[in-house]
Scaffold this active site. Structure first.
Site, mmCIF file in Angstrom:
data_model
loop_
_atom_site.group_PDB
_atom_site.id
_atom_site.type_symbol
_atom_site.label_atom_id
_atom_site.label_comp_id
_atom_site.label_asym_id
_atom_site.label_seq_id
_atom_site.Cartn_x
_atom_site.Cartn_y
_atom_site.Cartn_z
ATOM 1 N N CYS A 139 0.862 -1.184 0.000
ATOM 2 C CA CYS A 139 0.000 0.000 0.000
ATOM 3 C C CYS A 139 0.900 1.237 0.000
ATOM 4 C CB CYS A 139 -0.976 -0.020 1.181
ATOM 5 S SG CYS A 139 -0.188 -0.020 2.805
ATOM 6 N N ARG A 162 -3.393 -0.711 5.374
ATOM 7 C CA ARG A 162 -3.947 -1.784 4.541
ATOM 8 C C ARG A 162 -3.015 -2.972 4.350
ATOM 9 N NH1 ARG A 162 -5.070 2.142 -0.326
ATOM 10 N NH2 ARG A 162 -3.244 3.068 0.677
ATOM 11 N N ASP A 185 -8.106 3.720 1.293
ATOM 12 C CA ASP A 185 -7.141 4.093 2.323
ATOM 13 C C ASP A 185 -7.906 4.555 3.580
ATOM 14 O OD1 ASP A 185 -5.201 5.214 3.848
ATOM 15 O OD2 ASP A 185 -4.423 6.558 2.295
#
Ligand code: 4NP
Length: 177
Positions: free
Chosen positions: A7, A13, A130
């Site tokens: 990420c 994440r 996100d």
């Protein structure tokens, strides 16, 4: 199979994806090596975000990770690089140009393993949003969303491993191991 989840910051994440996938693979008896990294250098050596940790704990998922930045050299050490969103995927494709041949082919977006994706149409692939700066409910939703792609990824790994095994069997000479 060695898989690196990627990420932007490597605190929300991708460490969640790494830990949740390890958890799922272990439950299904599938052998995988997992890791995660960020495209940015913002959180090198940082622990995962406290809400990533809290939601993992609530789900009984163990996380042990420190932030690191993905580099072109990392392509050599993995079979699959799993991006969380299209910006991560673009950044990885830039890095793949600096890496050896075959690097770009290792990059895939997690959303491509979800059930409702049309393989002919990349616009149907969903990004993992996100959650940075949001509250616990967004982190909870992040894990739910990750789970869909991770289950598809696990089926993909199982198929690959089954294919490798039958390939090995068919090329094995009689009387050898
Ligand atoms: P992640 O979330 O990419 O899922 O780890 C982020 C964490 C930190 C930042 C951005 C995204 N940041 O800008 O510091």
């Amino acid at each position: 199979m060695r898989i690196c989840f990627v990420c932007l910051g490597n605190i929300c994440r991708s460490p969640a994806a790494e830990a949740a996938f390890a958890h799922l693979a272990q439950a299904e008896g599938v052998e995988v090596e997992v890791d995660s990294a960020g495209t940015a250098d913002y959180h090198i050596d940082s622990a995962p975000h406290h809400l990533t940790l809290a939601e993992a704990e609530r789900r009984g998922i163990a996380i042990d990770h420190r932030g690191r930045q993905f580099s072109a050299a990392d392509f050599d050490d993995v079979d699959l690089v799993v991006a969380m969103d299209s910006a991560n995927e673009r950044d990885l494709l830039d890095l793949a140009r600096q890496a050896g041949p075959g690097a770009a082919e290792k990059i895939v977006r997690l959303g491509s393993f979800e059930d409702d994706v049309d393989p002919q149409d990349s616009s149907t692939i969903r990004d993992v949003r996100d959650p940075w700066g949001h509250g616990p409910e967004v982190f909870e939703a992040m894990y739910d969303h990750l789970d869909q792609g991770l289950r598809g990824l696990l089926r993909h790994v199982q198929k690959q491993q089954a294919g490798q095994q039958s390939g090995q069997q068919s090329t094995r000479q009689p009387g050898t191991q």
